[in-house]
Enzyme design. Sequence first.
Site, mmCIF file in Angstrom:
data_model
loop_
_atom_site.group_PDB
_atom_site.id
_atom_site.type_symbol
_atom_site.label_atom_id
_atom_site.label_comp_id
_atom_site.label_asym_id
_atom_site.label_seq_id
_atom_site.Cartn_x
_atom_site.Cartn_y
_atom_site.Cartn_z
ATOM 1 N N CYS A 59 0.641 -16.825 -28.781
ATOM 2 C CA CYS A 59 -0.460 -16.521 -28.090
ATOM 3 C C CYS A 59 -1.741 -16.436 -28.976
ATOM 4 C CB CYS A 59 -0.463 -14.976 -27.594
ATOM 5 S SG CYS A 59 -0.683 -13.735 -28.869
ATOM 6 N N CYS B 184 4.427 -15.705 -32.706
ATOM 7 C CA CYS B 184 3.993 -15.617 -31.135
ATOM 8 C C CYS B 184 2.963 -16.691 -30.800
ATOM 9 C CB CYS B 184 3.499 -14.188 -31.073
ATOM 10 S SG CYS B 184 2.742 -14.162 -29.471
ATOM 11 N N CYS C 220 -2.462 -13.977 -31.783
ATOM 12 C CA CYS C 220 -1.343 -14.117 -33.114
ATOM 13 C C CYS C 220 -1.697 -15.417 -33.934
ATOM 14 C CB CYS C 220 0.085 -14.290 -32.491
ATOM 15 S SG CYS C 220 0.432 -12.673 -32.022
ATOM 16 N N GLY D 77 0.872 -0.972 0.081
ATOM 17 C CA GLY D 77 -0.029 -0.113 -0.065
ATOM 18 C C GLY D 77 0.838 1.249 0.013
ATOM 19 N N GLY E 132 10.766 3.184 -4.754
ATOM 20 C CA GLY E 132 11.140 4.809 -4.756
ATOM 21 C C GLY E 132 11.309 5.126 -6.140
#
Length: 402
Positions: A334, A332, A337, A98, A241
Amino acid sequence: MRSDPDRLSFEITARDGDARAGVIRTAHGEIKTPAFIPLATKGTVRGLESREVEELGYELVLGNTYHLFVSPGAERIAAAGGLHGFMGWGRSIITDSGGFQVFSLAHGGVADEVKGSNRPGGGRGAVLEIAEQGVRFRSYRDGAERFLSPEVSMQVQSALGSDIALAFDECTPFHASRDYTARSTARTHRWLERCLDWHEREGPAGQAVFGIVQGGVHEDLRRESAQAVSAAGVDGIAIGGTLGRDKEQMRGVLGLTAPLLPLDAPRHLLGIGEVDDMLAAIAIGIDVFDCAVPTRLARHGVALVPDPAARFRLDLRKAGFEGDRHAIAEGCPCPACRRHDRDYLSYLCRAEELTAVRLLALHNLTYMERLSAAARTAIAAGNLGAYAEAIAGGEPPWAAAT
């Protein structure tokens, strides 16, 4: 550093210079590193089922303590068997503390930081006070005042049942003064001790805790923070940071910080996941990365492609794809594709169809998973440098790894 294999263990299996491949083991299985982590900020990887994320090869997702604390609430999630049961995810989970929301609410988002501006406070989602005890803020849902502290953050993460909890911290922005950054970093170290004290007394036995190195862009503060976090009783270390205004400064800060961390500790870089940034960080010994970029790009019609000149992006919302029968990225694996072409996907994006978001999320996460897997292969073979050069030259991860 703590060392308890019942919580977490980390084994380095191969090295290539400062880069390393390894395995993090938690109660919910192994995570092969280097690894990219999809964000399941609100208990879901946006647009996808947990099953689909696992089928892409992911072994770890990140849930956000702040958002889940605000809604639906830790008690409701705990009653469902923790975040694993609530979202139907059987692999490992890491939860953010958080702390990043302290940054985004108090100092403005990333866009505000780059512009050097702050958003006005007081309304929904506004931070009311950042103090030693913790942070008071207004819920972005209903404007009700809420409180988040090291103890509350750890309590919520305990109820979520994550495998790895991140210590509560404040993420200072680039435009914060050195004096403010120094005071904030010292407070983050005190908050870390409070997190560890609470967790030692009341935390789940199988939950690991990572500390977070802060210090902004200041070399002495980064050194002090790395030393303080490394000396604490943590199971791993995250780098957080602001890392600077541009890639050059970011890589300078990382190049300073990484060698200061214990060699046997898993290292997590928070919020960084651009293709080139990730490969540069892997080369200096970073193990785990989380970033919203792949799924955020998908929501805006942008696909990851092997084109460094275009920042590895293809904007399918633009005109000009009519009749383009090519896949987003040839080779690819996926679903987008394998089953569709750029013409159809561009049409879906321009029509603002939800199917486009899902398909591009599947594609972008496949790209990042293959990028990570190929980096592990390259490290084991001792040729990470050649792999990174191939990616920089426009090779896709699935081709550059061979």
